[in-house]
Design a protein around this motif. Structure first.
Motif, mmCIF file in Angstrom:
data_model
loop_
_atom_site.group_PDB
_atom_site.id
_atom_site.type_symbol
_atom_site.label_atom_id
_atom_site.label_comp_id
_atom_site.label_asym_id
_atom_site.label_seq_id
_atom_site.Cartn_x
_atom_site.Cartn_y
_atom_site.Cartn_z
ATOM 1 N N VAL A 30 0.845 -1.199 0.000
ATOM 2 C CA VAL A 30 0.000 0.000 0.000
ATOM 3 C C VAL A 30 0.879 1.248 0.000
ATOM 4 N N HIS A 31 1.923 1.228 0.798
ATOM 5 C CA HIS A 31 2.842 2.372 0.850
ATOM 6 C C HIS A 31 3.509 2.581 -0.505
ATOM 7 N N ASP A 32 3.983 1.506 -1.125
ATOM 8 C CA ASP A 32 4.621 1.612 -2.440
ATOM 9 C C ASP A 32 3.652 2.157 -3.486
ATOM 10 N N ALA A 33 2.417 1.669 -3.456
ATOM 11 C CA ALA A 33 1.415 2.141 -4.415
ATOM 12 C C ALA A 33 1.118 3.624 -4.203
ATOM 13 N N THR A 34 1.038 4.049 -2.957
ATOM 14 C CA THR A 34 0.792 5.459 -2.650
ATOM 15 C C THR A 34 1.955 6.316 -3.125
ATOM 16 N N THR A 35 3.159 5.851 -2.884
ATOM 17 C CA THR A 35 4.346 6.595 -3.317
ATOM 18 C C THR A 35 4.385 6.710 -4.838
ATOM 19 N N ASN A 36 4.113 5.605 -5.527
ATOM 20 C CA ASN A 36 4.112 5.620 -6.989
ATOM 21 C C ASN A 36 3.025 6.530 -7.543
ATOM 22 N N ALA A 37 1.846 6.493 -6.941
ATOM 23 C CA ALA A 37 0.742 7.346 -7.401
ATOM 24 C C ALA A 37 1.068 8.815 -7.185
ATOM 25 N N THR A 38 1.686 9.137 -6.056
ATOM 26 C CA THR A 38 2.065 10.524 -5.772
ATOM 27 C C THR A 38 3.106 11.004 -6.771
ATOM 28 N N ALA A 39 4.087 10.162 -7.056
ATOM 29 C CA ALA A 39 5.126 10.532 -8.026
ATOM 30 C C ALA A 39 4.520 10.713 -9.416
ATOM 31 N N ALA A 40 3.607 9.828 -9.801
ATOM 32 C CA ALA A 40 2.970 9.935 -11.115
ATOM 33 C C ALA A 40 2.136 11.206 -11.214
ATOM 34 N N ALA A 41 1.441 11.549 -10.140
ATOM 35 C CA ALA A 41 0.633 12.776 -10.139
ATOM 36 C C ALA A 41 1.536 14.005 -10.251
ATOM 37 N N GLY A 42 2.679 13.971 -9.567
ATOM 38 C CA GLY A 42 3.629 15.082 -9.659
ATOM 39 C C GLY A 42 4.184 15.220 -11.061
ATOM 40 N N ASP A 43 4.515 14.082 -11.682
ATOM 41 C CA ASP A 43 5.018 14.098 -13.060
ATOM 42 C C ASP A 43 3.952 14.626 -14.018
ATOM 43 N N ALA A 44 2.714 14.188 -13.830
ATOM 44 C CA ALA A 44 1.627 14.634 -14.703
ATOM 45 C C ALA A 44 1.400 16.135 -14.558
ATOM 46 N N ALA A 45 1.445 16.632 -13.334
ATOM 47 C CA ALA A 45 1.255 18.068 -13.109
ATOM 48 C C ALA A 45 2.393 18.866 -13.743
ATOM 49 N N ARG A 46 3.611 18.356 -13.622
ATOM 50 C CA ARG A 46 4.771 19.032 -14.212
ATOM 51 C C ARG A 46 4.659 19.050 -15.740
ATOM 52 N N ASP A 47 4.257 17.927 -16.317
ATOM 53 C CA ASP A 47 4.086 17.839 -17.765
ATOM 54 C C ASP A 47 2.986 18.787 -18.247
ATOM 55 N N ALA A 48 1.885 18.857 -17.494
ATOM 56 C CA ALA A 48 0.781 19.743 -17.876
ATOM 57 C C ALA A 48 1.213 21.205 -17.796
ATOM 58 N N ALA A 49 1.978 21.557 -16.772
ATOM 59 C CA ALA A 49 2.457 22.929 -16.639
ATOM 60 C C ALA A 49 3.398 23.277 -17.785
ATOM 61 N N HIS A 50 4.238 22.344 -18.152
ATOM 62 C CA HIS A 50 5.159 22.575 -19.267
ATOM 63 C C HIS A 50 4.389 22.762 -20.573
ATOM 64 N N ALA A 51 3.394 21.920 -20.814
ATOM 65 C CA ALA A 51 2.587 22.022 -22.032
ATOM 66 C C ALA A 51 1.830 23.346 -22.072
ATOM 67 N N THR A 52 1.318 23.777 -20.929
ATOM 68 C CA THR A 52 0.603 25.050 -20.867
ATOM 69 C C THR A 52 1.539 26.206 -21.164
ATOM 70 N N GLY A 53 2.723 26.167 -20.574
ATOM 71 C CA GLY A 53 3.711 27.221 -20.833
ATOM 72 C C GLY A 53 4.116 27.278 -22.289
ATOM 73 N N THR A 54 4.309 26.127 -22.897
ATOM 74 C CA THR A 54 4.677 26.069 -24.311
ATOM 75 C C THR A 54 3.550 26.630 -25.181
ATOM 76 N N ALA A 55 2.323 26.273 -24.864
ATOM 77 C CA ALA A 55 1.174 26.773 -25.631
ATOM 78 C C ALA A 55 1.056 28.288 -25.496
#
Length: 91
Positions: A49-74
């Motif tokens: 459960v801890h590993d899954a939570t850590t992975n989900a948090t990291a994935a959400a952070g990566d997704a937010a970073r990618d979305a911010a980058h795409a928005t800035g580029t646009a």
């Protein structure tokens, strides 16, 4: 606080994992009967459960970073296009 909750939950699950219940009854003829019921509650792998939570948090952070980058580029592309369309002749 989070570090305390996980071990506490593990202890609750560990102590509650196996329950034993005994019922004693006496009927009209003074016959005593005892019934014991044992049930095992499935355990939860808190490490998984801890590993899954850590992975989900990291994935959400990566997704937010990618979305911010795409928005800035646009926005940058749109800004350049606006500048191109609104150029005035210096003469």
């Amino acid at each position: 606080m989070k570090k305390l909750i996980i071990p506490a939950a593990a202890l609750v699950l560990m102590f509650g994992a196996c329950t034993k219940e005994t019922h004693t009854t006496v009927d009209d003829t003074s016959t005593v009967s005892t019934t014991t019921v044992t049930a095992t509650v499935p355990t939860v792998d808190t490490a998984a459960v801890h590993d899954a939570t850590t992975n989900a948090t990291a994935a959400a952070g990566d997704a937010a970073r990618d979305a911010a980058h795409a928005t800035g580029t646009a926005m940058e592309t749109a800004g350049k296009e606006i500048q191109e369309q609104t150029k005035t002749d210096p003469h």
